[in-house]
Scaffold this motif. Structure first.
Motif, PDB file in Angstrom:
ATOM      1  N   SER A 182       0.810  -1.217   0.000  1.00 36.08           N
ATOM      2  CA  SER A 182       0.000   0.000   0.000  1.00 36.08           C
ATOM      3  C   SER A 182       0.843   1.267   0.000  1.00 36.08           C
ATOM      4  CB  SER A 182      -0.932   0.011   1.217  1.00 36.08           C
ATOM      5  OG  SER A 182      -0.169  -0.042   2.419  1.00 36.08           O
ATOM      6  N   GLU A 183       1.997   1.242   0.654  1.00 36.64           N
ATOM      7  CA  GLU A 183       2.821   2.437   0.729  1.00 36.64           C
ATOM      8  C   GLU A 183       4.270   2.160   0.330  1.00 36.64           C
ATOM      9  OE1 GLU A 183       3.752   2.040   5.510  1.00 36.64           O
ATOM     10  OE2 GLU A 183       2.518   3.679   4.775  1.00 36.64           O
ATOM     11  N   GLY A 184       4.479   1.047  -0.377  1.00 39.54           N
ATOM     12  CA  GLY A 184       5.832   0.649  -0.745  1.00 39.54           C
ATOM     13  C   GLY A 184       6.549   1.670  -1.601  1.00 39.54           C
ATOM     14  N   GLU A 185       5.808   2.291  -2.540  1.00 39.91           N
ATOM     15  CA  GLU A 185       6.465   3.246  -3.427  1.00 39.91           C
ATOM     16  C   GLU A 185       7.016   4.435  -2.661  1.00 39.91           C
ATOM     17  OE1 GLU A 185       5.688   5.427  -7.718  1.00 39.91           O
ATOM     18  OE2 GLU A 185       3.983   4.778  -6.505  1.00 39.91           O
ATOM     19  N   ARG A 186       6.254   4.917  -1.686  1.00 40.07           N
ATOM     20  CA  ARG A 186       6.735   6.056  -0.892  1.00 40.07           C
ATOM     21  C   ARG A 186       7.947   5.666  -0.057  1.00 40.07           C
ATOM     22  NH1 ARG A 186       6.171   7.447   4.187  1.00 40.07           N
ATOM     23  NH2 ARG A 186       4.643   5.781   4.561  1.00 40.07           N
ATOM     24  N   ARG A 187       7.879   4.496   0.569  1.00 33.51           N
ATOM     25  CA  ARG A 187       8.981   4.061   1.421  1.00 33.51           C
ATOM     26  C   ARG A 187      10.213   3.672   0.608  1.00 33.51           C
ATOM     27  NH1 ARG A 187       6.794  -0.452   5.322  1.00 33.51           N
ATOM     28  NH2 ARG A 187       9.034  -0.495   5.765  1.00 33.51           N
ATOM     29  N   ALA A 188      10.020   3.269  -0.643  1.00 30.20           N
ATOM     30  CA  ALA A 188      11.156   2.888  -1.493  1.00 30.20           C
ATOM     31  C   ALA A 188      11.850   4.083  -2.115  1.00 30.20           C
ATOM     32  CB  ALA A 188      10.679   1.945  -2.599  1.00 30.20           C
TER      33      ALA A 188
END
Length: 572
Positions: A182-188
């Motif tokens: 759900s929030e992988g792109e932001r954390r990556a």
């Protein structure tokens, strides 16, 4: 990518126990990093100047003095630009000297030691346990070719560090993208930014790093497919931005640097004279019909059973492919099969590209991917040795695998130890102690206004200085296709050579500049050539070195020997 594998310190008491063992192994890494540094420092202290270190130092000093890597010919020099900027402050402080190379080599030894630790981190993340990671780091620490190039003031140790960093953060970004849908792109995002920065720096350290970009792109496409345009478009953006690095490098080379019109007017390009970049003359697209893996074989070309090691690496790579990538993961196995697959492609893609397309397969151009091969070997040894008992089905299998793993380790380390033992004889073939000594002799004995003809230009700029028309750069033998220019033209190795490659040119120069100097090697004074006879006949030797470099003083025309006088009169 399963986060429990890629991030093995998560989860229960077993994971905490693994973390404690990892901490103990991390402590073991400290002396290993020190050993790697000391081995490289020994090379830096013992070996004379490498034939390319003058180019490197000249690029560093042009950055320090002018702010941009402009060579004396006023052509942009971006080959090794990253290390040129990193070491420019040392040049500003007067700490870098071609005749005393140790200070300018110490950074390479440091980068080499950092690469040892980064190899451990990569192996630890992929193998999921410290033993294989420590073994991979050990192989990098004592690998003779790594040690040799970690002792020279060149870009290869830094390139290895940057490629390891780019790979580690790329894999970490994949873990984050999988771990938090759900929030992988932001954390990556921070990891992807770090990947882009490391890749750009790697390209401007040595453009050979561009061979790895298709692998990163292919991995992203295979793992994520259409989601690269939706939930994982940040990865797509990172790959596109990183792809601009080799494009920018080639554009600068073609239109501003050593492929520009200024450069082509003096040297030309293997791509037809309209474009060019450093090394394009080594490309051979007909090689695809008769591939030769010379670069891969030369990576291990030193030490006991060195001819056997490449085949061992190839066999172990096949074992790793079948064991980790093509088969199902066994219960309790920590090795990440997909990550091993990525390393295999990262390692073998440049090897294949060199075999199929490149004539000049110098092994140092492949050093950036050498740690990947050692991580794969270490992971395969772990599987063969049954470091995880659950991975074996019988006692016999476990013990048989351990015997094979130990034999593999002994074979590799025996080759490394014997390779280090013979490193002096192997490495000195690429050095030129005498050239610096001969230049220093001329610098000490020439009078103001004396010209000097030299065989290689960067070292002459560094030792003799640039005093207007006092230096005539170039040798009596020119490279094929070198441009026609006067002896007063400011040139350098990446641009062109002097026209003093005919008897009339040598005679005219000697007649007009009595008392000037030639600094040449015996290779350039090969017997039986009219240019050699003319050069020797119009000069008197003042100094020579054990490795075949001579400082020759031009005589007045009345003192030329009979053969030179005859050659100069005949004009041949």
């Amino acid at each position: 990518m399963d986060s429990s594998v890629a991030v093995p310190w998560r989860g229960g008491a077993a994971a905490r126990g693994a973390a404690r063992r990892s901490l103990a192994t991390a402590w073991a890494m400290a002396p290993l990093v020190v050993v790697g540094f000391l081995l490289r420092l020994a090379v830096a202290d013992r070996f004379p100047q490498h034939v390319d270190e003058g180019n490197m130092l000249l690029g560093i000093q042009t950055v320090a003095n002018r702010g941009w890597p402009l060579l004396p010919s006023d052509v942009l020099y971006i080959h090794g630009a990253t290390i040129s900027y990193l070491l420019a402050p040392l040049a500003k402080l007067g700490l870098l000297d071609y005749l005393h190379p140790l200070p300018m080599r110490i950074p390479s030894a440091i980068f080499g030691a950092v690469a040892v630790y980064l190899t451990y981190l990569l192996g630890r993340a992929i193998a999921g346990m410290p033993g294989p990671a420590l073994f991979a780091a050990l192989l990098v620490a004592v690998d003779p070719l790594n040690v040799l190039w970690g002792g020279f003031a060149r870009m290869y140790a830094l390139l290895q560090v940057l490629i390891l960093v780019a790979t580690i953060v790329f894999l970490r970004a994949l873990v984050v993208l999988d771990d938090a849908p759900s929030e992988g792109e932001r954390r990556a995002r921070p990891w992807l930014i770090a990947f882009v920065v490391a890749f750009w720096l790697a390209i401007f350290t040595q453009v050979v790093a561009a061979l790895l970009w298709p692998v990163f792109a292919l991995v992203a496409i295979v793992l994520y497919g259409r989601t690269l345009f939706t939930s994982r478009r940040g990865l797509s953006v990172a790959l596109v931005v990183s792809a601009l690095a080799p494009v920018a490098f080639l554009a600068l080379s073609t239109f501003v640097g050593y492929g520009s019109s200024t450069s082509r007017a003096q040297k030309g390009s293997a791509l037809g004279g309209d474009t060019g970049f450093l090394g394009d003359d080594a490309l051979n697209f007909e090689r695809i019909l008769r591939p030769i893996p010379r670069g891969f074989l030369a990576l291990y070309d030193n030490g006991l059973l060195s001819q056997l090691i490449p085949y061992v690496i190839a066999i172990v790579s096949g074992v790793a492919l079948g064991r980790f990538v093509l088969s199902r993961r066994q219960a309790g196995e920590a090795v990440d099969g997909r990550a091993i697959g990525i390393l295999l492609v990262l390692f073998w893609t440049p090897m294949a590209a060199f075999a199929f397309f490149v004539d000049e397969q110098k092994p140092r151009y492949l050093l950036d991917v050498l740690p990947f091969g050692y991580v794969v070997v270490a992971a395969a040894a772990a599987a063969l040795g049954s470091f995880r008992p659950a991975a074996a089905t019988t006692i016999g299998t476990r013990w048989g695998g351990r015997v094979v793993a130990v034999a593999l380790a002994v074979l590799l380390l025996a080759r490394d130890a014997t390779g280090l033992w013979t490193l002096d004889a192997w490495g000195t073939q690429q050095t030129q102690a005498g050239y610096g000594l001969a230049l220093d002799y001329v610098a000490t004995h020439r009078a103001p206004g004396d010209w000097a003809v030299v065989g290689s230009t960067p070292e002459a700029y560094l030792v003799l200085g640039d005093n207007g028309r006092e230096l005539a750069y170039g040798g009596v033998l020119a490279r094929p296709g070198s441009g026609k220019q006067t002896s007063a033209t400011k040139i350098d190795d990446w641009v062109g050579w002097s026209v003093l490659d005919t008897v009339p040119a040598i005679c005219a120069y000697a007649r007009d500049h009595p008392g000037s100097w030639f600094v040449l090697s015996n290779n350039r004074l090969a017997a039986g050539k009219p240019t050699t006879d003319a050069t020797v006949g119009v000069t008197a030797e003042q100094f020579h070195t054990a490795d075949g470099y001579r400082a020759l003083r031009v005589l007045p025309a009345s003192q030329w020997n009979e053969q030179a006088t005859r050659l100069c009169k005949s004009g041949r």
